[in-house]
Every structure is written in C-alpha cells, then in structure tokens.
Design an enzyme around this catalytic site. Structure first.
Site, PDB file in Angstrom:
ATOM      1  N   HIS A   1       0.183 -10.471  10.265  1.00 43.97           N
ATOM      2  CA  HIS A   1       0.162  -8.843  10.058  1.00 43.97           C
ATOM      3  C   HIS A   1       1.299  -8.376   8.344  1.00 43.97           C
ATOM      4  O   HIS A   1       2.286  -8.779   9.066  1.00 43.97           O
ATOM      5  CB  HIS A   1       0.690  -7.555  10.700  1.00 43.97           C
ATOM      6  CG  HIS A   1       0.426  -6.161  10.492  1.00 43.97           C
ATOM      7  ND1 HIS A   1      -0.378  -5.475  10.895  1.00 43.97           N
ATOM      8  CD2 HIS A   1       1.748  -5.747  10.179  1.00 43.97           C
ATOM      9  CE1 HIS A   1      -0.293  -4.125   9.894  1.00 43.97           C
ATOM     10  NE2 HIS A   1       0.825  -4.338   9.794  1.00 43.97           N
TER      11      HIS A   1
ATOM     12  N   TYR B   1      -4.155   1.670  15.205  1.00 41.22           N
ATOM     13  CA  TYR B   1      -2.269   1.987  15.192  1.00 41.22           C
ATOM     14  C   TYR B   1      -1.871   3.079  15.303  1.00 41.22           C
ATOM     15  O   TYR B   1      -2.815   4.438  14.947  1.00 41.22           O
ATOM     16  CB  TYR B   1      -2.352   1.681  13.265  1.00 41.22           C
ATOM     17  CG  TYR B   1      -0.484   2.211  13.163  1.00 41.22           C
ATOM     18  CD1 TYR B   1       0.517   1.127  14.239  1.00 41.22           C
ATOM     19  CD2 TYR B   1       0.244   2.255  11.590  1.00 41.22           C
ATOM     20  CE1 TYR B   1       2.024   1.847  13.775  1.00 41.22           C
ATOM     21  CE2 TYR B   1       1.275   2.049  11.118  1.00 41.22           C
ATOM     22  CZ  TYR B   1       2.400   1.820  12.722  1.00 41.22           C
ATOM     23  OH  TYR B   1       3.625   1.761  12.251  1.00 41.22           O
TER      24      TYR B   1
ATOM     25  N   ASP C   1       4.936  -8.095   8.758  1.00 36.02           N
ATOM     26  CA  ASP C   1       4.761  -6.754   8.340  1.00 36.02           C
ATOM     27  C   ASP C   1       4.942  -6.708   6.703  1.00 36.02           C
ATOM     28  O   ASP C   1       5.846  -5.278   6.235  1.00 36.02           O
ATOM     29  CB  ASP C   1       5.447  -5.372   8.822  1.00 36.02           C
ATOM     30  CG  ASP C   1       4.648  -4.453   9.006  1.00 36.02           C
ATOM     31  OD1 ASP C   1       4.016  -3.699   8.248  1.00 36.02           O
ATOM     32  OD2 ASP C   1       5.644  -3.510   9.102  1.00 36.02           O
TER      33      ASP C   1
ATOM     34  N   HIS D   1       0.873  -6.895   4.728  1.00 34.93           N
ATOM     35  CA  HIS D   1       0.488  -5.787   2.985  1.00 34.93           C
ATOM     36  C   HIS D   1       0.366  -6.639   1.723  1.00 34.93           C
ATOM     37  O   HIS D   1       1.351  -7.016   1.268  1.00 34.93           O
ATOM     38  CB  HIS D   1       0.208  -4.637   3.291  1.00 34.93           C
ATOM     39  CG  HIS D   1       0.841  -4.129   4.727  1.00 34.93           C
ATOM     40  ND1 HIS D   1      -0.212  -3.580   5.323  1.00 34.93           N
ATOM     41  CD2 HIS D   1       2.018  -4.067   5.573  1.00 34.93           C
ATOM     42  CE1 HIS D   1       0.237  -3.084   6.833  1.00 34.93           C
ATOM     43  NE2 HIS D   1       1.290  -3.321   6.302  1.00 34.93           N
TER      44      HIS D   1
ATOM     45  N   ASN E   1       8.024   2.712   4.962  1.00 34.18           N
ATOM     46  CA  ASN E   1       8.496   3.468   4.830  1.00 34.18           C
ATOM     47  C   ASN E   1       9.240   2.611   6.098  1.00 34.18           C
ATOM     48  O   ASN E   1       9.571   3.569   7.074  1.00 34.18           O
ATOM     49  CB  ASN E   1       7.614   3.955   5.652  1.00 34.18           C
ATOM     50  CG  ASN E   1       6.285   4.991   4.881  1.00 34.18           C
ATOM     51  OD1 ASN E   1       6.504   4.871   3.867  1.00 34.18           O
ATOM     52  ND2 ASN E   1       5.452   4.569   5.352  1.00 34.18           N
TER      53      ASN E   1
ATOM     54  N   HIS F   1       1.517  -3.817  16.180  1.00 31.22           N
ATOM     55  CA  HIS F   1       2.723  -3.061  16.767  1.00 31.22           C
ATOM     56  C   HIS F   1       3.419  -2.908  18.188  1.00 31.22           C
ATOM     57  O   HIS F   1       4.221  -1.000  18.662  1.00 31.22           O
ATOM     58  CB  HIS F   1       3.998  -2.208  15.770  1.00 31.22           C
ATOM     59  CG  HIS F   1       3.589  -1.932  14.223  1.00 31.22           C
ATOM     60  ND1 HIS F   1       3.291  -3.593  13.550  1.00 31.22           N
ATOM     61  CD2 HIS F   1       3.238  -1.321  13.386  1.00 31.22           C
ATOM     62  CE1 HIS F   1       2.822  -3.722  12.701  1.00 31.22           C
ATOM     63  NE2 HIS F   1       2.990  -2.477  12.103  1.00 31.22           N
TER      64      HIS F   1
ATOM     65  N   ARG G   1      -9.448  -0.907  10.308  1.00 28.52           N
ATOM     66  CA  ARG G   1      -7.616  -0.357  10.525  1.00 28.52           C
ATOM     67  C   ARG G   1      -7.785   1.111  10.963  1.00 28.52           C
ATOM     68  O   ARG G   1      -8.881   1.508   9.714  1.00 28.52           O
ATOM     69  CB  ARG G   1      -6.638  -0.639  10.258  1.00 28.52           C
ATOM     70  CG  ARG G   1      -6.114  -0.245  11.157  1.00 28.52           C
ATOM     71  CD  ARG G   1      -4.731  -0.469   9.800  1.00 28.52           C
ATOM     72  NE  ARG G   1      -3.018  -0.959  10.141  1.00 28.52           N
ATOM     73  CZ  ARG G   1      -2.000  -0.550   9.557  1.00 28.52           C
ATOM     74  NH1 ARG G   1      -1.498   0.434   8.736  1.00 28.52           N
ATOM     75  NH2 ARG G   1      -1.172  -0.430  10.257  1.00 28.52           N
TER      76      ARG G   1
ATOM     77  N   TYR H   1       2.820   8.078   0.922  1.00 31.75           N
ATOM     78  CA  TYR H   1       3.758   7.440  -0.166  1.00 31.75           C
ATOM     79  C   TYR H   1       3.509   6.898  -0.323  1.00 31.75           C
ATOM     80  O   TYR H   1       2.507   5.896  -1.024  1.00 31.75           O
ATOM     81  CB  TYR H   1       4.446   5.996   1.146  1.00 31.75           C
ATOM     82  CG  TYR H   1       3.645   5.601   1.887  1.00 31.75           C
ATOM     83  CD1 TYR H   1       3.784   4.336   1.378  1.00 31.75           C
ATOM     84  CD2 TYR H   1       2.862   5.438   2.849  1.00 31.75           C
ATOM     85  CE1 TYR H   1       2.901   2.942   1.828  1.00 31.75           C
ATOM     86  CE2 TYR H   1       2.467   4.676   3.056  1.00 31.75           C
ATOM     87  CZ  TYR H   1       2.497   3.239   2.838  1.00 31.75           C
ATOM     88  OH  TYR H   1       1.069   2.122   2.899  1.00 31.75           O
TER      89      TYR H   1
END
Ligand code: 0GY
Length: 290
Positions: free
Chosen positions: A29, A155, A247, A31, A252, A179, A122, A47
C-alpha cells in the site's frame, strides 16, 4: 477550491530499519503523487499533496529492503490513473496497481489498466476524501471488473461499518479492507465495533485486510506500541489474509512518519518467520502476482 491539507512532505531522511524483510517482500500500500507538471492533480481533489514521484518511491522501496510495490490510486488524482500506470510501466514488473474508476470507464481503458498491472479498484467511503457514489453505480463497476479477476479495496471509517456491511458482503470479488478497518485505538481491540470487523473477516473468507497505518491511529506516536494489539490480533487470526504497506507518502498525516520506524513495527505484529513470510511475501504475491 481544493483544501490544502496534505502539504506536509514525506520524511526527508528515514532511518534504516533494524528489521530486514524476507526476500521478495511487497510494500502492498503506497502511492505516487504527480509530478504535477506531468500529471496534474484532479480539479475535484479534496487536498493538494506535495509531489511524490515514482523515482522516490522506488528508491525508498530499495532502502527499506523491499522488492515490490502495490501502488494505490490516491484521491488527489481521482479517476486519472496515468501517474500510477506510468509508475507500473517503469517498474520492470515490480509494481502492481489499484485504480480508481467511474462507471463511465470504457472497456479499452479497463484493458489498458489490466495490461499495465492493475489488479483492483478502490471504493473510497471516506467523506473528507471523495464525493458520494451511489451503491448501484459501485455494483455496476464491480460487475465490470470481476471478470478481469480484479479485487475491490474498501476504505471506510469503522463507525460506518454496520451500514456498509451488507453492501460489502454482496460484492462478487475478493474484498481488501484498508488500514485494519480504521479502529479507534482508544476503544481497544475488544470493543464491539472492532470485534464486529473481526467477525466479518471470520464469516467471509473473501475478505482480506491491510495491517497498515499505525501512524494514523496511534495516540502515543512512534514506535506505535498502542496500535500493536490491533495489528497483532489480525495477523494471528487471519494469517493467510493480511498484507502490509508503508502508505508512503502518507497523505494528510499531521506528522510525517519515519518509514524506517514503520518497518520496525512489522515484527511486533507478525512475530514469527512464518507470519512475516505470509504477510510480506506469500499473501501479497497471491493477491497481486498470480
Ligand atoms: C491512504 C490515506 C488517505 C488518502 C488517500 O486516496 C487518498 O487520497 O488514500 C487518507 O487521507 O486517509 O489510504 O493512504
């Protein structure tokens, strides 16, 4: 105007972990963001992150002792999967992807994603990250991607699970929960809310879970000891259906975590070599490389 949370850059200088993952380990996981000049952020994003390009991701993978990556499309790129696909195509087969698509996605685009190494979509239910999508739209997307052998990553926030569960259990694919289902660490592992999630994992063998993001849940900070019981319980009970990821670049979060400290959390939740092999190699390979 998009909100500007998420500008906090990733850790500039992570520590070398003391724990070294087994050969062939997968960061399942992470990005890529941008770079904005080449892959602009989506107008509907909630964001705006700092650029976190594929070169940095691959360098971190090597530094932390990982062999492969699963790159999850982030909401700041919305349905424009080009930055993620570009990273997959530059990875020499060492990265797979999870895309974000709408029901307007064409068969050609699905084929393009599939060829590039996308293995799932997702469905994001986090209100601060995405606008609402009706369930019937998601069902139609699920029906389109199921024949490709893809899975669905969900998620959500744990208090929303009772409302979402009937929908999740109706999905025709493997379902991978992000998560740990976002438990509230204050409430404890035995809280009915968290135990409801455990029961879901028990009853439905098509559910997998990412034992990720202690840095998002901790009340005490690194080394995340207060989150260990949550990850440990899942690894122990569902050893064959857990995966782990950094992650990175941590959108954020309030404090950029040291990725080395995140890797050092792994042997606390997967305490034997057998569990570590399943968590980091066997399980993600089954889900993403077969
Ligand atoms: C994550 C966490 C977050 C963001 C995204 O798609 C996203 O933008 O995933 C978050 O803010 O909780 O899963 O990495």
């Amino acid at each position: 105007m998009p909100m500007t949370r998420g500008y906090i850059p990733f850790h500039p200088n992570p520590s070398k972990p003391k724990y070294w993952p087994p050969a062939g380990a997968v960061d399942a996981h992470c990005h890529v963001f941008g770079p904005e000049a080449k892959f602009p952020y989506a107008p509907e994003r909630k964001y705006t992150p700092c650029d976190a390009p594929k070169e940095k991701l691959f360098a971190l993978r090597d530094f932390l002792g990982f062999d492969k990556s699963v790159i999850v499309q982030a909401s700041c790129h919305s349905k424009d999967n080009r930055a993620m696909v570009d990273a997959l195509e530059s990875s020499a087969g060492r990265a797979k992807g999870v895309a974000f698509v709408g029901e307007e996605v064409s068969d050609e685009e699905l084929k393009w994603l599939d060829r590039a190494g996308v293995k799932g979509v997702r469905f994001n239910f986090i209100k601060r990250l995405v606008d609402f999508t009706p369930r019937d739209v998601l069902q139609r997307i699920a029906a389109r991607i199921a024949p490709l052998g893809w899975h669905i990553v969900v998620y959500f926030e744990m208090p929303d699970l009772p409302e979402l569960e009937p929908f999740f259990t109706s999905l025709p694919t493997t379902v991978v929960v992000d998560h740990m289902g976002t438990p509230d660490v204050k409430k404890g592992v035995d809280h009915p809310e968290n135990q409801r999630f455990h029961r879901l994992m028990e009853r439905f063998q098509n559910f997998w879970v990412k034992v990720t993001c202690p840095e998002r849940m901790t009340l005490t900070g690194a080394p995340y000891d207060d989150v260990v019981p949550f990850g440990r319980a899942l690894v122990e009970r569902f050893t064959e259906r857990v995966i782990w990821g950094t992650d990175w670049p941590h959108p954020n979060v309030k404090v950029a975590p040291d990725d080395g400290a995140l890797v050092d959390y792994i042997p606390k939740i997967a305490t034997s070599a057998t569990e570590q092999q399943a968590l980091l190699v066997g399980n993600p390979m089954r889900l993403y490389w077969t």
